[in-house]
Write a protein that holds these residues in place. Sequence first.
Motif, PDB file in Angstrom:
ATOM      1  N   SER A 151      -6.694  -8.517 -11.710  1.00 30.57           N
ATOM      2  CA  SER A 151      -6.935  -7.676 -10.572  1.00 30.57           C
ATOM      3  C   SER A 151      -6.307  -7.642  -9.742  1.00 30.57           C
ATOM      4  O   SER A 151      -6.431  -6.403  -8.925  1.00 30.57           O
ATOM      5  N   ALA A 152      -6.000  -9.009  -9.332  1.00 33.92           N
ATOM      6  CA  ALA A 152      -5.174  -8.952  -7.782  1.00 33.92           C
ATOM      7  C   ALA A 152      -4.282  -8.490  -7.644  1.00 33.92           C
ATOM      8  O   ALA A 152      -4.213  -7.201  -6.611  1.00 33.92           O
ATOM      9  N   ALA A 153      -3.147  -8.384  -8.742  1.00 34.81           N
ATOM     10  CA  ALA A 153      -1.747  -7.891  -8.595  1.00 34.81           C
ATOM     11  C   ALA A 153      -2.524  -6.109  -8.580  1.00 34.81           C
ATOM     12  O   ALA A 153      -1.436  -5.402  -8.479  1.00 34.81           O
ATOM     13  N   ALA A 154      -3.034  -5.873  -9.617  1.00 32.61           N
ATOM     14  CA  ALA A 154      -3.273  -4.793 -10.264  1.00 32.61           C
ATOM     15  C   ALA A 154      -3.837  -3.939  -8.121  1.00 32.61           C
ATOM     16  O   ALA A 154      -3.599  -2.230  -8.675  1.00 32.61           O
ATOM     17  N   ILE A 155      -4.674  -4.432  -7.623  1.00 32.14           N
ATOM     18  CA  ILE A 155      -5.093  -4.097  -6.277  1.00 32.14           C
ATOM     19  C   ILE A 155      -4.302  -3.758  -5.249  1.00 32.14           C
ATOM     20  O   ILE A 155      -4.043  -3.213  -4.874  1.00 32.14           O
ATOM     21  N   ILE A 156      -3.276  -5.246  -5.204  1.00 39.87           N
ATOM     22  CA  ILE A 156      -1.599  -5.685  -4.706  1.00 39.87           C
ATOM     23  C   ILE A 156      -1.601  -3.584  -4.889  1.00 39.87           C
ATOM     24  O   ILE A 156      -0.510  -3.013  -4.161  1.00 39.87           O
ATOM     25  N   ALA A 157      -0.968  -4.110  -6.110  1.00 47.17           N
ATOM     26  CA  ALA A 157       0.182  -2.679  -6.745  1.00 47.17           C
ATOM     27  C   ALA A 157      -0.241  -0.962  -6.029  1.00 47.17           C
ATOM     28  O   ALA A 157       0.888   0.151  -5.815  1.00 47.17           O
ATOM     29  N   ALA A 158      -1.737  -1.231  -6.336  1.00 47.79           N
ATOM     30  CA  ALA A 158      -1.986   0.315  -6.417  1.00 47.79           C
ATOM     31  C   ALA A 158      -1.802   0.650  -4.587  1.00 47.79           C
ATOM     32  O   ALA A 158      -1.821   1.458  -4.221  1.00 47.79           O
ATOM     33  N   ARG A 159      -1.552   0.118  -4.060  1.00 46.81           N
ATOM     34  CA  ARG A 159      -1.844   0.118  -2.283  1.00 46.81           C
ATOM     35  C   ARG A 159      -0.044   1.190  -1.896  1.00 46.81           C
ATOM     36  O   ARG A 159      -0.300   1.517  -0.310  1.00 46.81           O
ATOM     37  N   PHE A 160       0.725   0.597  -2.780  1.00 46.65           N
ATOM     38  CA  PHE A 160       1.626   1.767  -2.682  1.00 46.65           C
ATOM     39  C   PHE A 160       2.083   2.767  -4.071  1.00 46.65           C
ATOM     40  O   PHE A 160       3.263   3.760  -2.742  1.00 46.65           O
ATOM     41  N   ILE A 161       0.830   3.412  -4.229  1.00 48.14           N
ATOM     42  CA  ILE A 161       0.927   4.176  -5.016  1.00 48.14           C
ATOM     43  C   ILE A 161       0.264   5.633  -3.709  1.00 48.14           C
ATOM     44  O   ILE A 161      -0.927   5.038  -3.740  1.00 48.14           O
ATOM     45  N   PRO A 162       0.082   6.309  -4.284  1.00 46.79           N
ATOM     46  CA  PRO A 162       0.076   7.703  -3.159  1.00 46.79           C
ATOM     47  C   PRO A 162      -2.071   7.963  -3.909  1.00 46.79           C
ATOM     48  O   PRO A 162      -2.126   7.948  -4.951  1.00 46.79           O
ATOM     49  N   LEU A 163      -2.851   7.803  -3.211  1.00 41.39           N
ATOM     50  CA  LEU A 163      -4.212   7.862  -3.389  1.00 41.39           C
ATOM     51  C   LEU A 163      -4.622   6.693  -4.363  1.00 41.39           C
ATOM     52  O   LEU A 163      -5.956   5.748  -4.253  1.00 41.39           O
ATOM     53  N   GLY A 164      -3.562   5.258  -4.252  1.00 42.71           N
ATOM     54  CA  GLY A 164      -3.690   4.312  -4.955  1.00 42.71           C
ATOM     55  C   GLY A 164      -5.503   3.731  -4.277  1.00 42.71           C
ATOM     56  O   GLY A 164      -5.953   2.848  -4.848  1.00 42.71           O
ATOM     57  N   ARG A 165      -4.790   3.632  -3.206  1.00 39.48           N
ATOM     58  CA  ARG A 165      -5.275   2.610  -2.199  1.00 39.48           C
ATOM     59  C   ARG A 165      -7.026   2.778  -2.329  1.00 39.48           C
ATOM     60  O   ARG A 165      -7.667   1.555  -2.596  1.00 39.48           O
ATOM     61  N   THR A 166      -7.774   4.293  -2.392  1.00 35.40           N
ATOM     62  CA  THR A 166      -8.891   4.555  -2.165  1.00 35.40           C
ATOM     63  C   THR A 166      -9.677   4.521  -3.257  1.00 35.40           C
ATOM     64  O   THR A 166     -10.427   4.023  -3.164  1.00 35.40           O
ATOM     65  N   THR A 167      -8.758   4.818  -4.644  1.00 36.86           N
ATOM     66  CA  THR A 167      -8.767   4.772  -6.094  1.00 36.86           C
ATOM     67  C   THR A 167      -9.788   3.096  -6.145  1.00 36.86           C
ATOM     68  O   THR A 167     -10.515   2.483  -6.970  1.00 36.86           O
TER      69      THR A 167
END
Length: 221
Positions: free
Chosen positions: A104-120
Motif C-alpha cells: 500500500s505504501a508503494a501504491a500511495i507513492i506511485a499515485a503521487r505521480f499520476i494526474p489526480l492520483g494524489r487526491t484519489t
Amino acid sequence: MDLLSFVAVPALAYLVMAALVAVDAVVPAIPGEVAVISSGALAAAGHLNVAWAIVAATLGALAGDLAVHGMSRKALPGALERYRLGRRLKTRITEAHERMGSTSAAAIIAARFIPLGRTTMSAAAGVAGIPPRRFAVIAFAAGLIWSSWAVGLGYVTGSVTDAPLWLQVAIGAAVGVLVGVWAGAAHTIVRTRRRMTERARAAEAAEVDEPSPSRPVELVA
C-alpha cells in the motif's frame, strides 16, 4: 509585481509555493506542480535555493495529503454509509486496501505521480482507515520523492536551455504530464494483469475443488 520581483523575497516565495501545493490536494485545478517546477527553473537561474524549494514543496504536499486523508477518514465514511452505492464503494475501497497489504505504501507513492492520483489515493486511504501516523510517514516519503523530481525537472530544464522562464516551465510541465500519463497507463496495465491472474487462479482452484462425477458401478453377471 512580476515573477522575478516576487522571488526577490525567497521566504515569501517558498511559503506561497507550499500553500499552492497544499491547496492543490483539495482543489486539483490549483497549479501546484507548475509552481514547483517553476521553483526549479528559478533555482537554476540563481533566484532560489534547490534544497529549500524541495523542503517547501514537501511540506506543502504533506499538509495537503493529510487534510484530504483527515476529511475522508472522518466525514466521507459516514456520508457513504447513507447510500447503497456509497456502501458498495466503501466496501470496494476497503477490500482493495486489504489486497494491497504491504504494497500500500508503494501504491500511495506511485499515485503521487499520476494526474489526480494524489487526491484519489489520499481519500481512499482515509476511507480504508489507514491510521494517520502511518499515512503521514508514507505521504512524507511520497512528497519528498515527488518534490525532488519536480524541482529537479525544472532545474534541469532551466540549466540546459536559454529559453525564457515561461517556456522553461512549459517544457518542464509538459514532461511532467507525459510522465504522469505514462505512470497512470502503466499502473492500469499492471492492475488489469493482476486482476486477470487472480481470476485465472480462482477459476483453476474452482476446477480442482469441483468433485468429479461418480462412475456407475458395473454389475458382473
